[in-house]
Scaffold this motif. Structure first.
Motif, PDB file in Angstrom:
ATOM      1  N   MET A   1       0.930  -1.458   0.015  1.00  0.00           N
ATOM      2  CA  MET A   1       0.099   0.182  -0.284  1.00  0.00           C
ATOM      3  C   MET A   1       0.976   1.329   0.485  1.00  0.00           C
ATOM      4  SD  MET A   1      -3.210   0.765   2.581  1.00  0.00           S
ATOM      5  CE  MET A   1      -4.550   2.031   2.325  1.00  0.00           C
ATOM      6  N   GLU A  25       1.841  -3.197   4.667  1.00  0.00           N
ATOM      7  CA  GLU A  25       0.706  -3.522   4.018  1.00  0.00           C
ATOM      8  C   GLU A  25      -0.464  -3.249   4.578  1.00  0.00           C
ATOM      9  OE1 GLU A  25       1.371  -5.722   0.765  1.00  0.00           O
ATOM     10  OE2 GLU A  25       3.645  -5.877   1.621  1.00  0.00           O
ATOM     11  N   PRO A  26      -1.881  -3.332   3.964  1.00  0.00           N
ATOM     12  CA  PRO A  26      -3.062  -2.566   4.120  1.00  0.00           C
ATOM     13  C   PRO A  26      -3.808  -3.857   5.318  1.00  0.00           C
ATOM     14  CG  PRO A  26      -3.342  -3.716   1.723  1.00  0.00           C
ATOM     15  CD  PRO A  26      -1.935  -3.862   2.510  1.00  0.00           C
ATOM     16  N   TYR A  60       3.024   5.377  -3.395  1.00  0.00           N
ATOM     17  CA  TYR A  60       1.077   5.091  -2.905  1.00  0.00           C
ATOM     18  C   TYR A  60       0.287   3.820  -3.283  1.00  0.00           C
ATOM     19  CZ  TYR A  60      -3.213   5.699  -0.473  1.00  0.00           C
ATOM     20  OH  TYR A  60      -4.541   5.373   0.274  1.00  0.00           O
ATOM     21  N   ASN A  61       0.613   3.265  -3.709  1.00  0.00           N
ATOM     22  CA  ASN A  61      -0.860   2.156  -4.257  1.00  0.00           C
ATOM     23  C   ASN A  61      -0.456   1.963  -5.807  1.00  0.00           C
ATOM     24  OD1 ASN A  61      -3.284   1.244  -2.251  1.00  0.00           O
ATOM     25  ND2 ASN A  61      -3.652   3.326  -2.397  1.00  0.00           N
ATOM     26  N   GLY A  62       0.674   1.970  -5.931  1.00  0.00           N
ATOM     27  CA  GLY A  62       1.782   1.686  -7.312  1.00  0.00           C
ATOM     28  C   GLY A  62       2.576   2.669  -7.792  1.00  0.00           C
ATOM     29  N   LYS A  63       1.685   4.066  -7.604  1.00  0.00           N
ATOM     30  CA  LYS A  63       1.662   5.154  -8.560  1.00  0.00           C
ATOM     31  C   LYS A  63       2.543   6.360  -6.928  1.00  0.00           C
ATOM     32  CE  LYS A  63      -2.489   5.246 -10.236  1.00  0.00           C
ATOM     33  NZ  LYS A  63      -3.829   5.720 -10.281  1.00  0.00           N
ATOM     34  N   GLU A  75      -5.378  12.116  -1.238  1.00  0.00           N
ATOM     35  CA  GLU A  75      -4.816  10.513  -1.042  1.00  0.00           C
ATOM     36  C   GLU A  75      -5.423   9.957  -0.060  1.00  0.00           C
ATOM     37  OE1 GLU A  75      -3.519   8.898  -4.240  1.00  0.00           O
ATOM     38  OE2 GLU A  75      -3.347  10.405  -5.125  1.00  0.00           O
ATOM     39  N   LYS A 153      -7.129   6.459   4.928  1.00  0.00           N
ATOM     40  CA  LYS A 153      -6.963   5.180   4.682  1.00  0.00           C
ATOM     41  C   LYS A 153      -5.443   4.718   5.059  1.00  0.00           C
ATOM     42  CE  LYS A 153      -8.506   5.708   0.171  1.00  0.00           C
ATOM     43  NZ  LYS A 153      -9.130   6.958   0.035  1.00  0.00           N
TER      44      LYS A 153
END
Length: 235
Positions: A1, A25-26, A60-63, A75, A153
């Motif tokens: 994440m 991790e989430p 963050y989440n791959g971006k 975000e 989040k």
């Protein structure tokens, strides 16, 4: 994440963070433990966009994570800073509403306000009191609630137990577990290594700006080096 890769952060010529890498991790509580001055707050402020890394990457989440504080918050990453930093001359209610300043859903904000008052019943009695007149423990509750009002989040908690009495520290860590149970991912920076490792799914040890050790929280609790350096256990 959340993924941090080899970041380096400086204060002028002072090299505060050195090639720091970690991931969150989430749904987990991940903690960063270390002595005062190890670089924990520097890392938190860099993640929140307050400080800029000179090199390295944060995803963050791959971006790539934005580097402006309001964009980081938009975000879904919210920092509860060290020493609370509430608006002392605003009421508890006004402080909570400040936490929701990017939101437009009035009904949702009202519902979340009620949730916060259920999570921290003492705040219901203090709702119209100025934040600056609260005890340290009460201020920490308001600071966490203000962070949660943004519906994060990931909640970044910087030294939530700092300066609090042992009984209040117990309460703060119980609250952190409650927040996790409601589905919020938590990244925690703490000097109180024992309490944070006890509740963490995974943890990192930071020493003079470097990550020197990582592993599941319970595993690090049993690590002789961690016990000696941070838990006062003699071997």
């Amino acid at each position: 994440m959340l993924k941090v890769e080899n970041i380096n952060v400086f204060y002028d010529q002072i090299h505060a963070l050195r090639d720091v890498s970690l991931q969150v991790e989430p749904g987990q509580i991940v903690s960063m433990v270390g002595a005062n001055g190890a670089g924990k707050s520097t890392l938190m402020m860099t993640l929140a966009g307050v400080l800029k890394a000179r090199s390295g990457s944060i995803f963050y989440n791959g971006k790539p994570l934005p580097t402006e504080p309001h964009l980081v918050l938009a975000e879904g990453i919210c920092l509860v800073p060290e020493r609370r930093r509430l608006y002392a001359n605003l009421t508890v209610k006004e402080n909570l509403l400040m936490g929701a300043y990017l939101r437009k859903d009035k009904k949702g904000i009202q519902e979340d306000m009620e949730k916060m008052l259920d999570l921290f019943p003492i705040m219901r009695q203090r709702i119209n009191q100025y934040a600056g007149t609260l005890s340290g423990g009460e201020q920490q509750m308001v600071a966490i609630a203000r962070g949660l009002m943004s519906r994060p989040k990931i909640l970044l908690l910087d030294e939530p137990s700092l300066g609090l009495a042992p009984l209040i520290i117990e309460q703060v860590f119980k609250t952190i577990l409650d927040v996790k149970a409601q589905g919020t991912t938590i990244f925690l920076a703490e000097q109180n290594a024992f309490k944070s490792l006890e509740i963490s799914d995974y943890a990192y040890v930071l020493e003079t700006g470097r990550v020197i050790l990582s592993g599941p929280g319970k595993e690090l609790l049993d690590n002789p080096m961690v016990q000696q350096a941070y838990l006062g256990v003699r071997h």
